[in-house]
Design a protein around this motif. Structure first.
Motif, PDB file in Angstrom:
ATOM      1  N   THR A   1      -0.123 -73.997  32.397  1.00 14.04           N
ATOM      2  CA  THR A   1      -1.229 -74.206  31.450  1.00 14.04           C
ATOM      3  C   THR A   1      -2.571 -74.139  32.166  1.00 14.04           C
ATOM      4  N   LEU A   2      -2.645 -74.739  33.349  1.00 18.43           N
ATOM      5  CA  LEU A   2      -3.881 -74.712  34.132  1.00 18.43           C
ATOM      6  C   LEU A   2      -4.291 -73.281  34.461  1.00 18.43           C
ATOM      7  N   ARG A   3      -3.354 -72.486  34.923  1.00 21.38           N
ATOM      8  CA  ARG A   3      -3.665 -71.101  35.292  1.00 21.38           C
ATOM      9  C   ARG A   3      -4.143 -70.298  34.087  1.00 21.38           C
ATOM     10  N   ALA A   4      -3.479 -70.492  32.949  1.00 16.94           N
ATOM     11  CA  ALA A   4      -3.888 -69.775  31.736  1.00 16.94           C
ATOM     12  C   ALA A   4      -5.282 -70.214  31.291  1.00 16.94           C
ATOM     13  N   SER A   5      -5.575 -71.507  31.402  1.00 20.93           N
ATOM     14  CA  SER A   5      -6.889 -72.015  31.006  1.00 20.93           C
ATOM     15  C   SER A   5      -7.983 -71.473  31.915  1.00 20.93           C
ATOM     16  N   ARG A   6      -7.731 -71.466  33.205  1.00 14.60           N
ATOM     17  CA  ARG A   6      -8.726 -70.945  34.146  1.00 14.60           C
ATOM     18  C   ARG A   6      -9.000 -69.467  33.891  1.00 14.60           C
ATOM     19  N   LYS A   7      -7.957 -68.721  33.604  1.00 18.95           N
ATOM     20  CA  LYS A   7      -8.113 -67.290  33.321  1.00 18.95           C
ATOM     21  C   LYS A   7      -8.963 -67.085  32.071  1.00 18.95           C
ATOM     22  N   TYR A   8      -8.684 -67.868  31.033  1.00 22.50           N
ATOM     23  CA  TYR A   8      -9.436 -67.744  29.785  1.00 22.50           C
ATOM     24  C   TYR A   8     -10.905 -68.106  30.000  1.00 22.50           C
ATOM     25  N   VAL A   9     -11.152 -69.205  30.698  1.00 21.75           N
ATOM     26  CA  VAL A   9     -12.527 -69.649  30.945  1.00 21.75           C
ATOM     27  C   VAL A   9     -13.301 -68.584  31.717  1.00 21.75           C
ATOM     28  N   TYR A  10     -12.680 -68.035  32.747  1.00 21.70           N
ATOM     29  CA  TYR A  10     -13.359 -67.013  33.552  1.00 21.70           C
ATOM     30  C   TYR A  10     -13.698 -65.783  32.708  1.00 21.70           C
ATOM     31  N   GLU A  11     -12.733 -65.314  31.944  1.00 21.20           N
ATOM     32  CA  GLU A  11     -12.952 -64.103  31.148  1.00 21.20           C
ATOM     33  C   GLU A  11     -14.010 -64.314  30.077  1.00 21.20           C
ATOM     34  N   GLN A  12     -13.968 -65.463  29.397  1.00 20.84           N
ATOM     35  CA  GLN A  12     -14.942 -65.723  28.336  1.00 20.84           C
ATOM     36  C   GLN A  12     -16.347 -65.941  28.905  1.00 20.84           C
ATOM     37  N   ASN A  13     -16.439 -66.613  30.025  1.00 20.61           N
ATOM     38  CA  ASN A  13     -17.752 -66.822  30.643  1.00 20.61           C
ATOM     39  C   ASN A  13     -18.335 -65.508  31.160  1.00 20.61           C
ATOM     40  N   LYS A  14     -17.467 -64.640  31.643  1.00 18.12           N
ATOM     41  CA  LYS A  14     -17.923 -63.337  32.124  1.00 18.12           C
ATOM     42  C   LYS A  14     -18.479 -62.505  30.978  1.00 18.12           C
ATOM     43  N   ILE A  15     -17.814 -62.574  29.828  1.00 16.59           N
ATOM     44  CA  ILE A  15     -18.292 -61.845  28.647  1.00 16.59           C
ATOM     45  C   ILE A  15     -19.622 -62.421  28.159  1.00 16.59           C
ATOM     46  N   ALA A  16     -19.701 -63.760  28.122  1.00 13.68           N
ATOM     47  CA  ALA A  16     -20.911 -64.426  27.623  1.00 13.68           C
ATOM     48  C   ALA A  16     -22.045 -64.424  28.644  1.00 13.68           C
ATOM     49  N   LYS A  17     -21.722 -64.141  29.906  1.00  9.93           N
ATOM     50  CA  LYS A  17     -22.690 -64.154  31.009  1.00  9.93           C
ATOM     51  C   LYS A  17     -23.337 -65.526  31.184  1.00  9.93           C
ATOM     52  N   GLU A  18     -22.599 -66.530  30.790  1.00 14.01           N
ATOM     53  CA  GLU A  18     -23.019 -67.912  31.008  1.00 14.01           C
ATOM     54  C   GLU A  18     -21.776 -68.791  31.017  1.00 14.01           C
ATOM     55  N   SER A  19     -21.909 -69.991  31.549  1.00 16.80           N
ATOM     56  CA  SER A  19     -20.754 -70.898  31.635  1.00 16.80           C
ATOM     57  C   SER A  19     -20.523 -71.560  30.276  1.00 16.80           C
ATOM     58  N   LYS A  20     -20.074 -70.756  29.334  1.00 20.54           N
ATOM     59  CA  LYS A  20     -19.860 -71.223  27.963  1.00 20.54           C
ATOM     60  C   LYS A  20     -18.756 -72.275  27.909  1.00 20.54           C
ATOM     61  N   PHE A  21     -17.720 -72.077  28.709  1.00 22.80           N
ATOM     62  CA  PHE A  21     -16.600 -73.016  28.764  1.00 22.80           C
ATOM     63  C   PHE A  21     -16.510 -73.624  30.160  1.00 22.80           C
ATOM     64  N   ILE A  22     -16.034 -74.843  30.220  1.00 22.98           N
ATOM     65  CA  ILE A  22     -15.760 -75.496  31.497  1.00 22.98           C
ATOM     66  C   ILE A  22     -14.365 -76.110  31.434  1.00 22.98           C
ATOM     67  N   MET A  23     -13.769 -76.277  32.597  1.00 20.69           N
ATOM     68  CA  MET A  23     -12.434 -76.857  32.662  1.00 20.69           C
ATOM     69  C   MET A  23     -12.498 -78.369  32.451  1.00 20.69           C
ATOM     70  N   SER A  24     -11.465 -78.882  31.805  1.00 22.10           N
ATOM     71  CA  SER A  24     -11.301 -80.322  31.621  1.00 22.10           C
ATOM     72  C   SER A  24      -9.831 -80.633  31.870  1.00 22.10           C
ATOM     73  N   ASP A  25      -9.551 -81.147  33.059  1.00 20.50           N
ATOM     74  CA  ASP A  25      -8.177 -81.344  33.519  1.00 20.50           C
ATOM     75  C   ASP A  25      -7.463 -79.995  33.525  1.00 20.50           C
ATOM     76  N   ILE A  26      -6.428 -79.801  32.703  1.00 26.49           N
ATOM     77  CA  ILE A  26      -5.722 -78.521  32.723  1.00 26.49           C
ATOM     78  C   ILE A  26      -6.099 -77.641  31.529  1.00 26.49           C
ATOM     79  N   THR A  27      -7.004 -78.114  30.685  1.00 26.94           N
ATOM     80  CA  THR A  27      -7.475 -77.315  29.559  1.00 26.94           C
ATOM     81  C   THR A  27      -8.975 -77.062  29.725  1.00 26.94           C
ATOM     82  N   TYR A  28      -9.646 -76.669  28.653  1.00 25.48           N
ATOM     83  CA  TYR A  28     -11.064 -76.347  28.746  1.00 25.48           C
ATOM     84  C   TYR A  28     -11.795 -76.869  27.517  1.00 25.48           C
ATOM     85  N   LYS A  29     -13.112 -76.893  27.623  1.00 28.49           N
ATOM     86  CA  LYS A  29     -13.943 -77.340  26.509  1.00 28.49           C
ATOM     87  C   LYS A  29     -15.279 -76.617  26.562  1.00 28.49           C
ATOM     88  N   LEU A  30     -16.025 -76.692  25.469  1.00 28.65           N
ATOM     89  CA  LEU A  30     -17.349 -76.078  25.425  1.00 28.65           C
ATOM     90  C   LEU A  30     -18.302 -76.824  26.352  1.00 28.65           C
TER      91      LEU A  30
END
Length: 251
Positions: A214-243
């Motif tokens: 779950t952690l690996r999938a969350s990190r991958k999603y956060v990286y890809e979405q932030n790269k698209i948005a060109k800003e740190s739209k999401f941040i990690m929270s334990d093994i998941t993520y949040k706005l």
């Protein structure tokens, strides 16, 4: 099918069905007691003490009573035997799969150990240095002391092919681990000894395999979405993520 005045009340069940339930509960009681005993005898002091304190030994069930052979709905002096069978098809309970209580005790002990460990990722690693664990332990004990955090008692590198082998720090309790983790996240952007490390170490709790996935999938999603948005739209929270309420430019 509608019921009539001659039908017995629905709260009564055939004796055979009651006995099946009794046998199942008796078997489960025995399994719970076996598991409790295996954990206590496993040699894991913390786990054994916790189980012994929180899970009492279950007493054996009293002997099952004989079925009533007299119809409780008829006259008190009626001698007509009551049919203990039923027109309802009998449900054969599935067999109870045997369990290895020692294996379960070992897995429980592993989870208890994980609950008191911190994993440091991307910490510089010298595989040829036999004193690497001692150096790591000294570094984080000094870090903890300077920030009034609980200090780890042991340190070892998880053997794998990664450039930086994950560093596992063992604490006395899950509370100490949580306090250290919170403190690490608080000081990681201001503590010079951490900022001077080019690989930017990060810390997390020790995870089970499903949690790690779950952690690996969350990190991958956060990286890809932030790269698209060109800003740190999401941040990690334990093994998941949040706005992220305060996004920054993402490079």
């Amino acid at each position: 099918q509608t019921s009539s005045d001659d039908d017995p009340p629905s709260q009564f069940v055939p004796y055979s069905a009651y006995k099946d339930l009794y046998d199942r509960v008796a078997a489960l009681t025995s399994l719970v007691n076996q598991l409790r005993g295996a954990i206590i005898d496993s040699g894991q002091n913390k786990l054994a003490a916790a189980v012994a304190e929180s899970c009492e030994h279950l007493p054996d069930l009293p002997k099952i009573a004989d079925p009533l052979l007299q119809d409780p709905f008829g006259a008190a002096d009626s001698s007509v035997p009551m049919d203990t069978s039923s027109q309802i098809p009998q449900v054969v309970p599935p067999p109870i799969t045997p369990i290895n209580t020692l294996d379960i005790a070992r897995e429980a002990a592993k989870l208890l150990d994980k609950a008191t460990r911190v994993v440091i990722e991307r910490m510089p690693d010298d595989r040829d240095n036999n004193a690497q664990d001692e150096r790591d332990l000294e570094f984080f004990q000094k870090l903890a002391s300077s920030h009034h955090l609980p200090a780890p008692k042991k340190a070892h590198r998880h053997q794998c092919s990664s450039k930086f082998r994950p560093l596992k720090l063992q604490f006395d309790s899950s509370l100490d681990r949580d306090i250290f983790l919170h403190g690490f996240h608080r000081i990681r952007s201001s503590e010079k000894s951490l900022m001077d490390i080019a690989s930017k170490p990060r810390a997390r709790r020790d995870l089970t395999q499903p949690e790690l996935e779950t952690l690996r999938a969350s990190r991958k999603y956060v990286y890809e979405q932030n790269k698209i948005a060109k800003e740190s739209k999401f941040i990690m929270s334990d093994i998941t993520y949040k706005l992220n309420s305060k996004p920054r430019p993402f490079v």
